[in-house]
Design a protein around this motif. Sequence first.
Motif, PDB file in Angstrom:
ATOM      1  N   ALA A 125       0.827  -1.213   0.000  1.00  0.00           N
ATOM      2  CA  ALA A 125       0.000   0.000   0.000  1.00  0.00           C
ATOM      3  C   ALA A 125       0.856   1.257   0.000  1.00  0.00           C
ATOM      4  CB  ALA A 125      -0.945  -0.006   1.193  1.00  0.00           C
ATOM      5  N   ASN A 126       2.030   1.192  -0.634  1.00  0.00           N
ATOM      6  CA  ASN A 126       2.926   2.338  -0.672  1.00  0.00           C
ATOM      7  C   ASN A 126       2.783   3.060  -2.006  1.00  0.00           C
ATOM      8  OD1 ASN A 126       5.770   3.587  -1.365  1.00  0.00           O
ATOM      9  ND2 ASN A 126       5.636   3.458   0.872  1.00  0.00           N
ATOM     10  N   VAL A 127       2.371   4.318  -1.958  1.00  0.00           N
ATOM     11  CA  VAL A 127       2.118   5.094  -3.164  1.00  0.00           C
ATOM     12  C   VAL A 127       3.399   5.301  -3.969  1.00  0.00           C
ATOM     13  CG1 VAL A 127       1.374   7.342  -4.035  1.00  0.00           C
ATOM     14  CG2 VAL A 127       0.099   6.233  -2.189  1.00  0.00           C
ATOM     15  N   ASP A 128       4.525   5.554  -3.295  1.00  0.00           N
ATOM     16  CA  ASP A 128       5.790   5.776  -4.005  1.00  0.00           C
ATOM     17  C   ASP A 128       6.194   4.544  -4.809  1.00  0.00           C
ATOM     18  OD1 ASP A 128       6.052   8.350  -3.036  1.00  0.00           O
ATOM     19  OD2 ASP A 128       7.196   7.723  -1.274  1.00  0.00           O
ATOM     20  N   ASP A 129       6.037   3.367  -4.203  1.00  0.00           N
ATOM     21  CA  ASP A 129       6.383   2.133  -4.910  1.00  0.00           C
ATOM     22  C   ASP A 129       5.497   1.948  -6.144  1.00  0.00           C
ATOM     23  OD1 ASP A 129       8.156   1.776  -2.878  1.00  0.00           O
ATOM     24  OD2 ASP A 129       7.412  -0.177  -2.241  1.00  0.00           O
ATOM     25  N   TYR A 130       4.212   2.264  -6.009  1.00  0.00           N
ATOM     26  CA  TYR A 130       3.292   2.095  -7.134  1.00  0.00           C
ATOM     27  C   TYR A 130       3.575   3.126  -8.223  1.00  0.00           C
ATOM     28  CZ  TYR A 130      -0.977   0.548  -9.458  1.00  0.00           C
ATOM     29  OH  TYR A 130      -1.877   0.018 -10.358  1.00  0.00           O
ATOM     30  N   ASP A 131       3.913   4.318  -7.817  1.00  0.00           N
ATOM     31  CA  ASP A 131       4.288   5.344  -8.805  1.00  0.00           C
ATOM     32  C   ASP A 131       5.501   4.892  -9.615  1.00  0.00           C
ATOM     33  OD1 ASP A 131       2.275   7.154  -8.306  1.00  0.00           O
ATOM     34  OD2 ASP A 131       3.414   8.301  -6.832  1.00  0.00           O
ATOM     35  N   ALA A 132       6.452   4.243  -8.945  1.00  0.00           N
ATOM     36  CA  ALA A 132       7.643   3.758  -9.640  1.00  0.00           C
ATOM     37  C   ALA A 132       7.302   2.668 -10.651  1.00  0.00           C
ATOM     38  CB  ALA A 132       8.659   3.223  -8.627  1.00  0.00           C
ATOM     39  N   ALA A 133       6.158   2.006 -10.436  1.00  0.00           N
ATOM     40  CA  ALA A 133       5.727   0.942 -11.343  1.00  0.00           C
ATOM     41  C   ALA A 133       4.848   1.469 -12.479  1.00  0.00           C
ATOM     42  CB  ALA A 133       4.972  -0.120 -10.566  1.00  0.00           C
ATOM     43  N   GLY A 134       4.736   2.769 -12.586  1.00  0.00           N
ATOM     44  CA  GLY A 134       3.931   3.348 -13.655  1.00  0.00           C
ATOM     45  C   GLY A 134       2.836   4.254 -13.157  1.00  0.00           C
ATOM     46  N   GLY A 135       2.543   4.168 -11.860  1.00  0.00           N
ATOM     47  CA  GLY A 135       1.564   5.064 -11.282  1.00  0.00           C
ATOM     48  C   GLY A 135       0.131   4.636 -11.515  1.00  0.00           C
ATOM     49  N   PHE A 136      -0.776   5.426 -10.989  1.00  0.00           N
ATOM     50  CA  PHE A 136      -2.193   5.112 -11.044  1.00  0.00           C
ATOM     51  C   PHE A 136      -2.764   5.445 -12.420  1.00  0.00           C
ATOM     52  CE2 PHE A 136      -1.033   5.874  -6.674  1.00  0.00           C
ATOM     53  CZ  PHE A 136      -1.619   4.813  -6.014  1.00  0.00           C
ATOM     54  N   LEU A 137      -3.713   4.606 -12.856  1.00  0.00           N
ATOM     55  CA  LEU A 137      -4.352   4.824 -14.145  1.00  0.00           C
ATOM     56  C   LEU A 137      -5.216   6.077 -14.100  1.00  0.00           C
ATOM     57  CD1 LEU A 137      -5.450   1.169 -15.006  1.00  0.00           C
ATOM     58  CD2 LEU A 137      -3.504   2.428 -15.948  1.00  0.00           C
ATOM     59  N   LYS A 138      -5.119   6.903 -15.127  1.00  0.00           N
ATOM     60  CA  LYS A 138      -5.908   8.126 -15.189  1.00  0.00           C
ATOM     61  C   LYS A 138      -6.427   8.338 -16.607  1.00  0.00           C
ATOM     62  CE  LYS A 138      -3.267  10.581 -11.594  1.00  0.00           C
ATOM     63  NZ  LYS A 138      -2.453  11.782 -11.281  1.00  0.00           N
ATOM     64  N   ASP A 139      -7.583   8.972 -16.686  1.00  0.00           N
ATOM     65  CA  ASP A 139      -8.153   9.372 -17.973  1.00  0.00           C
ATOM     66  C   ASP A 139      -8.243   8.201 -18.951  1.00  0.00           C
ATOM     67  OD1 ASP A 139      -8.250  12.044 -17.047  1.00  0.00           O
ATOM     68  OD2 ASP A 139      -6.156  12.335 -17.646  1.00  0.00           O
ATOM     69  N   ILE A 140      -8.741   7.077 -18.444  1.00  0.00           N
ATOM     70  CA  ILE A 140      -8.881   5.895 -19.288  1.00  0.00           C
ATOM     71  C   ILE A 140     -10.098   6.056 -20.201  1.00  0.00           C
ATOM     72  CG2 ILE A 140      -9.292   3.406 -19.308  1.00  0.00           C
ATOM     73  CD1 ILE A 140      -6.520   4.192 -18.375  1.00  0.00           C
ATOM     74  N   ASP A 141      -9.900   5.827 -21.471  1.00  0.00           N
ATOM     75  CA  ASP A 141     -10.978   5.911 -22.452  1.00  0.00           C
ATOM     76  C   ASP A 141     -11.979   4.774 -22.194  1.00  0.00           C
ATOM     77  OD1 ASP A 141     -12.650   6.018 -24.639  1.00  0.00           O
ATOM     78  OD2 ASP A 141     -11.053   5.953 -26.137  1.00  0.00           O
ATOM     79  N   PRO A 142     -13.271   5.074 -21.994  1.00  0.00           N
ATOM     80  CA  PRO A 142     -14.262   4.008 -21.781  1.00  0.00           C
ATOM     81  C   PRO A 142     -14.259   2.959 -22.882  1.00  0.00           C
ATOM     82  CG  PRO A 142     -15.213   6.149 -21.274  1.00  0.00           C
ATOM     83  CD  PRO A 142     -13.868   6.411 -21.886  1.00  0.00           C
ATOM     84  N   ASP A 143     -14.015   3.389 -24.119  1.00  0.00           N
ATOM     85  CA  ASP A 143     -13.975   2.416 -25.213  1.00  0.00           C
ATOM     86  C   ASP A 143     -12.849   1.403 -25.012  1.00  0.00           C
ATOM     87  OD1 ASP A 143     -16.130   3.551 -26.498  1.00  0.00           O
ATOM     88  OD2 ASP A 143     -14.907   4.812 -27.816  1.00  0.00           O
ATOM     89  N   ALA A 144     -11.729   1.861 -24.430  1.00  0.00           N
ATOM     90  CA  ALA A 144     -10.616   0.944 -24.167  1.00  0.00           C
ATOM     91  C   ALA A 144     -11.008  -0.090 -23.120  1.00  0.00           C
ATOM     92  CB  ALA A 144      -9.388   1.731 -23.700  1.00  0.00           C
ATOM     93  N   VAL A 145     -11.798   0.331 -22.128  1.00  0.00           N
ATOM     94  CA  VAL A 145     -12.263  -0.602 -21.097  1.00  0.00           C
ATOM     95  C   VAL A 145     -13.216  -1.623 -21.709  1.00  0.00           C
ATOM     96  CG1 VAL A 145     -13.512  -0.816 -18.918  1.00  0.00           C
ATOM     97  CG2 VAL A 145     -11.967   1.120 -19.285  1.00  0.00           C
ATOM     98  N   PHE A 146     -14.179  -1.151 -22.491  1.00  0.00           N
ATOM     99  CA  PHE A 146     -15.126  -2.079 -23.132  1.00  0.00           C
ATOM    100  C   PHE A 146     -14.397  -3.035 -24.077  1.00  0.00           C
ATOM    101  CE2 PHE A 146     -18.582   1.219 -22.371  1.00  0.00           C
ATOM    102  CZ  PHE A 146     -19.228   0.459 -21.396  1.00  0.00           C
ATOM    103  N   ASP A 147     -13.415  -2.528 -24.791  1.00  0.00           N
ATOM    104  CA  ASP A 147     -12.641  -3.394 -25.688  1.00  0.00           C
ATOM    105  C   ASP A 147     -11.892  -4.470 -24.903  1.00  0.00           C
ATOM    106  OD1 ASP A 147     -13.514  -2.009 -27.874  1.00  0.00           O
ATOM    107  OD2 ASP A 147     -11.688  -0.803 -28.109  1.00  0.00           O
ATOM    108  N   ALA A 148     -11.307  -4.071 -23.781  1.00  0.00           N
ATOM    109  CA  ALA A 148     -10.568  -5.035 -22.956  1.00  0.00           C
ATOM    110  C   ALA A 148     -11.485  -6.123 -22.420  1.00  0.00           C
ATOM    111  CB  ALA A 148      -9.880  -4.305 -21.808  1.00  0.00           C
TER     112      ALA A 148
END
Length: 502
Positions: A125-148
């Motif tokens: 649950a460490n934010v710095d570690d997760y940021d180093a792995a690419g960080g939190f997903l943001k501004d995801i296109d809904p079409d990309a979610v439906f496609d996935a």
Amino acid sequence: MTILTPTDGLQLRVAGVDALDNTEIDLDAAIESPVATVGSTGAIAAEPLLMATTDGTTAFYPACSSTRLETVAHRIDETGDITVADPAAVVDHDPETPEMPTTGLSTLQDESRRVLSGSGWRRPANVDDYDAAGGFLKDIDPDAVFDAGESIHGRGWGDACHDSPLTKTWMDADDAEGEAAIVINAHSNPGDSLLLSSVPFTILDGAVSLAQTVDASEIVIFASIADESTIETARTAIDRYPNESSIAIDLVTGPAEYRAAEPTMALEAIEGNHRLEARLRPPGPESVGLYGRPTLIHTARTLAHLAVSLREDSIDSHPSTRIMSIEGDVTDRTIIEVPETTTLETVCAAADTTDGIKAACVGGRFGGLAADLDISVDPETLIDANLGTEGIVHVLSEDRCVVEFVGERAQFAAEENCGRCVPCREGTTQLAELLRSLYDGTYQPEAIDELIRVMTTTSICEFGVNAGRPTQTALNAFESEFEAHANGRCPTGSCLATMEAQ
């Protein structure tokens, strides 16, 4: 513990401290180097696992006792030499890698870890570690979610889209009246529990991306009340998750009973109902779910795969892997991630068996029994072989009595079903009685087959649909053992039939 950054020089990580049975260890007190407690790797036999890293090289010290853990950590800290205490493996890697490098250790089976890549390496649950792995997903296109969702099928019997594509159900929830909700079902499956306790931000990223796509206003994590450490980690992750939307995220615990993981019974538990019963369908929860709202119920595994697929930004590169838990007649439970082309034989080899392998019960509590393990773990192949896709493989050793094993599964079903529908409530009781009658010399294979057929085709939820599968598949693969028990003899000499014969 101390924050780790790529510029820290010598770093120490400890995975799986729960394996020390609550032994108190405080490495921070006497060690100057940064030390971090990270999530479990899933391989209990390798834990506690001490990892010492410097200049893009990591030494691995698996299966440490509390004494060895402290001794090795002190020697490394004093000398600055990560190989000073004869590590099991030394691996060169990118100094800034946010994922565990491939170790080559047989106990880890880490060659194909993608969803589990941060498990055992990053602090959960460490934010710095997760940021180093690419960080939190943001501004995801809904079409990309439906496609996935077209390529990621629901994983686990606790998923309302079990073994089915997700997109249509998501669209149905999006079109339904009322504010939608997302339920992360992390109850009963070891793989879900591992993900929630080791890489919770990945699961939350998948859930939030889905919630934004279908305009859901609430996300609920559902976990067993018995899973205390997982619950604690998940609550911390919720508190630290940078939730920039108005989506409420909460965690609700339910009873430790196996049936509570069934999707609609999970809803009953979340709503606070003491008697858990499966809901009649239609309508499905995507139309009328939590408190009457459209609800999407997915396991932690499903949502973690969604997050990884979205991060890779390509449907074609979505990880066609499966998280598999090996238990039963093994030295230690082992959780691994493997390509779907991997065979059950290879999966079972990841855990040390106690006395060879006679068969495996594939697919969880009500999985199917297989003597031939040269079968890949992709869901289509498993279903064709009448095996389960839950992701749990229970190993039966050579001296295990198959009749006793399936009898225990049948009795469990008779005692633990919700009682809502007659085929499951009465059928599981009758199945247990038919198996018990073997010990009185009565063998009725036709009656067993017909009973299981009725349960499979008429029960209202997967509990009853699958409850007869262990017996049915065991009859197909080990019929001679059933006949032997009816004649008063257990071929393994290990169960009640042998004692009664004496």
